[in-house]
Design an enzyme around this catalytic site. Sequence first.
Site, PDB file in Angstrom:
ATOM      1  CG  ASN A   7     -38.970 -19.807  24.690  1.00 49.76           C
ATOM      2  OD1 ASN A   7     -38.530 -18.990  25.488  1.00 49.76           O
ATOM      3  ND2 ASN A   7     -40.045 -20.529  24.941  1.00 49.76           N
ATOM      4  CG  ASP A  58     -28.907 -14.303  28.119  1.00 49.23           C
ATOM      5  OD1 ASP A  58     -29.951 -14.984  28.142  1.00 49.23           O
ATOM      6  OD2 ASP A  58     -28.336 -13.900  29.151  1.00 49.23           O
ATOM      7  CD  GLU A  76     -38.328 -15.433  35.140  1.00 59.70           C
ATOM      8  OE1 GLU A  76     -37.577 -14.847  35.925  1.00 59.70           O
ATOM      9  OE2 GLU A  76     -39.567 -15.452  35.266  1.00 59.70           O
ATOM     10  CG  ASP A  79     -33.233 -16.381  29.503  1.00 62.47           C
ATOM     11  OD1 ASP A  79     -32.370 -16.508  28.616  1.00 62.47           O
ATOM     12  OD2 ASP A  79     -33.204 -15.461  30.334  1.00 62.47           O
ATOM     13  CG  HIS A  80     -33.520 -18.009  34.597  1.00 63.43           C
ATOM     14  ND1 HIS A  80     -32.956 -17.303  35.628  1.00 63.43           N
ATOM     15  CD2 HIS A  80     -34.395 -17.159  34.006  1.00 63.43           C
ATOM     16  CE1 HIS A  80     -33.463 -16.086  35.671  1.00 63.43           C
ATOM     17  NE2 HIS A  80     -34.351 -15.981  34.691  1.00 63.43           N
ATOM     18  CG  ASP A  83     -29.190 -17.379  30.970  1.00 66.52           C
ATOM     19  OD1 ASP A  83     -28.896 -17.338  29.753  1.00 66.52           O
ATOM     20  OD2 ASP A  83     -29.961 -16.561  31.517  1.00 66.52           O
TER      21      ASP A  83
END
Length: 143
Positions: A7, A58, A76, A79-80, A83
């Site tokens: 992270n 990324d 996850e 991360d998304h 993004d």
Amino acid sequence: PRWIAPNLVTLLGLFCMLIGYGCIVYHYPSMQIVNGEEPARWPFAVASICIFLYQTLDALDGKQARRTNSSSPLGELFDHGCDAVSTALVCVMVGTALQYTPTQHAINVIQSMTCFYLAQWEEYHTGEMYLGYVNVTEALVAS
């Protein structure tokens, strides 16, 4: 190194995007290049380097999570989320470089975020993210 949390890698990528975006917004607060004025090139050079660093980080965050055996649904999601923010920032940075009007900026961001949302929705229902031959990396390189 194994001691770096995945992270943290994701967060460093987001900070790179914020730095690139900050350089462009600081130099072009209206996100428009004034007619007749020679645009400064350095904010766009910094932004392109920051986009490259973001893409690299990324790609590495998932590999780091698998390497350290610390992948999780929360990671996850983080991360998304990063993004999603980065997608909007790239749209604005590229739109400023291409001298988009405010309407074109809005259409570009809405279109990109719709594609991003639909990809996440597909992953939610199928359990895997299928990107095909042309995916995010190719789209950023093309822009």
